[in-house]
Design a protein around this motif. Structure first.
Motif, mmCIF file in Angstrom:
data_model
loop_
_atom_site.group_PDB
_atom_site.id
_atom_site.type_symbol
_atom_site.label_atom_id
_atom_site.label_comp_id
_atom_site.label_asym_id
_atom_site.label_seq_id
_atom_site.Cartn_x
_atom_site.Cartn_y
_atom_site.Cartn_z
ATOM 1 N N ARG A 45 9.231 7.556 6.938
ATOM 2 C CA ARG A 45 7.951 6.960 6.522
ATOM 3 C C ARG A 45 7.374 7.702 5.321
ATOM 4 O O ARG A 45 6.836 7.085 4.400
ATOM 5 N N LEU A 46 7.488 9.026 5.331
ATOM 6 C CA LEU A 46 7.017 9.809 4.184
ATOM 7 C C LEU A 46 7.813 9.473 2.927
ATOM 8 O O LEU A 46 7.247 9.330 1.836
ATOM 9 N N ASN A 51 7.891 6.466 -2.306
ATOM 10 C CA ASN A 51 8.642 5.563 -3.191
ATOM 11 C C ASN A 51 8.186 4.112 -3.089
ATOM 12 O O ASN A 51 8.987 3.192 -3.192
ATOM 13 N N HIS A 52 6.890 3.918 -2.872
ATOM 14 C CA HIS A 52 6.296 2.583 -2.827
ATOM 15 C C HIS A 52 6.976 1.660 -1.828
ATOM 16 O O HIS A 52 7.256 0.504 -2.117
#
Length: 90
Positions: A45-46, A51-52
């Protein structure tokens, strides 16, 4: 210019702590990556957030002299963590 040894101005403190908070957050994300690996859902998720919404597929190229190629985003992120170059971009 401030005299050496004098405290930072309010604006300078704001910038100082803003950078410090960002660095601590990056360091924490690296610690999670080192503990749990790139397959961990929180780490993914991070990576997506960074990275959009999409984790870039490999290979990853960078402008680093001597290290222009990384097998995948995970390898690139681990490199940034190890070298503490948290804000290095592809």
């Amino acid at each position: 210019a401030q005299q050496p040894g004098t405290p930072l101005s309010d604006q300078e403190y704001h910038q100082f702590f803003k950078f410090l908070r960002i660095t601590i957050q990056a360091s924490t994300a690296c610690h999670l990556r080192e503990l749990y690996g790139c397959k961990n859902s929180l780490v993914q998720r991070l990576d997506k957030y960074e990275n959009h919404g999409v984790i870039p597929p490999g290979p990853i190229c960078s402008e680093l002299p001597g290290n222009p190629f990384f097998r995948n985003f995970c390898t690139f992120s681990l490199y940034r963590c190890i070298t503490k170059k948290y804000f290095l971009k592809v």
